[in-house]
Design a protein around this motif. Structure first.
Motif, short mmCIF file in Angstrom:
data_model
loop_
_atom_site.label_atom_id
_atom_site.label_comp_id
_atom_site.label_asym_id
_atom_site.label_seq_id
_atom_site.Cartn_x
_atom_site.Cartn_y
_atom_site.Cartn_z
N VAL A 205 0.84 -1.20 0.00
CA VAL A 205 0.00 0.00 0.00
C VAL A 205 0.88 1.25 0.00
CG1 VAL A 205 -1.66 1.36 1.36
CG2 VAL A 205 -2.04 -1.11 1.01
N ASP A 206 1.90 1.26 0.85
CA ASP A 206 2.83 2.41 0.89
C ASP A 206 3.48 2.63 -0.48
OD1 ASP A 206 2.27 2.77 3.57
OD2 ASP A 206 4.16 1.89 4.28
N ARG A 207 3.91 1.55 -1.13
CA ARG A 207 4.54 1.65 -2.46
C ARG A 207 3.56 2.19 -3.49
NH1 ARG A 207 3.95 -1.82 -6.29
NH2 ARG A 207 3.61 -3.60 -4.93
N MET A 208 2.32 1.68 -3.47
CA MET A 208 1.33 2.14 -4.45
C MET A 208 0.96 3.61 -4.20
SD MET A 208 -1.10 -1.14 -5.31
CE MET A 208 -1.37 -1.72 -3.64
N GLU A 209 1.00 4.06 -2.94
CA GLU A 209 0.78 5.48 -2.65
C GLU A 209 1.93 6.31 -3.24
OE1 GLU A 209 0.40 5.52 1.59
OE2 GLU A 209 -1.77 5.23 1.51
N ARG A 210 3.17 5.88 -3.02
CA ARG A 210 4.34 6.61 -3.54
C ARG A 210 4.32 6.67 -5.06
NH1 ARG A 210 6.95 3.38 0.08
NH2 ARG A 210 7.84 2.12 -1.58
N GLN A 211 3.88 5.59 -5.70
CA GLN A 211 3.88 5.53 -7.16
C GLN A 211 2.65 6.20 -7.79
OE1 GLN A 211 4.23 1.28 -7.74
NE2 GLN A 211 6.46 1.37 -7.78
N GLY A 212 1.71 6.62 -6.96
CA GLY A 212 0.55 7.34 -7.47
C GLY A 212 -0.65 6.47 -7.83
N TYR A 213 -0.57 5.17 -7.59
CA TYR A 213 -1.73 4.31 -7.86
C TYR A 213 -2.83 4.60 -6.85
CZ TYR A 213 1.09 1.63 -11.11
OH TYR A 213 1.88 1.25 -12.17
#
Length: 149
Positions: free
Chosen positions: A40-48
């Protein structure tokens, strides 16, 4: 980086319930709580994942929604109109569109009276020369934003 099938399942679950706990989400996608949190943290950083939305209203009442098509005098400029639209919490979408009108604005408010107040505010803005309003009668399909690769 593209999304794998687990990321897509996480997004689907968050679309259904943005308040789901990481532990419950983990059980639905068969991962550990920590692995889900990292994804979830990664998808937030990537803009998903770009935000979590609250649609407020009185218990037992739904919100009222409408589309405003806004025509601006100066089609290219008009950042003052956009600044006002950004300041109105009931504006949930504002797209620049082709055709006769310049902006497509979606409003979600607690009442028809509030929709009218917002319409009056937007119609009175300097640079706005015309508006057309379409009330939403029912929503048949409602999805979150589609992730782009």
């Amino acid at each position: 980086m593209s999304l794998d099938h687990i990321d897509q399942r996480i997004l689907a679950e968050l679309t259904k319930n943005a308040r789901i706990s990481h532990a419950e989400l983990a059980s639905k996608v068969l991962l550990s709580r920590n692995a889900v949190r990292q994804r979830v943290d990664r998808m937030e950083r990537q803009g998903y994942i770009q935000g979590y939305t609250l649609v407020a209203g009185l218990p037992g009442q739904g919100s009222v929604s409408a589309f405003l098509m806004v025509y601006r005098k100066d089609r290219v400029r008009g950042s003052d109109v956009i600044a006002v639209l950004r300041s109105i919490p009931e504006v949930v979408l504002c797209d620049v569109v082709s055709g006769d009108f310049d902006l497509l604005v979606r409003l979600e408010a607690r009442s028809l009276e509030r929709i009218q107040e917002i319409w009056e505010q937007i119609a009175a803005l300097p640079g706005v020369t015309d508006t057309v309003t379409a009330m939403t009668l029912s929503s048949l399909i409602r999805r979150g934003a589609v992730p782009t690769a």
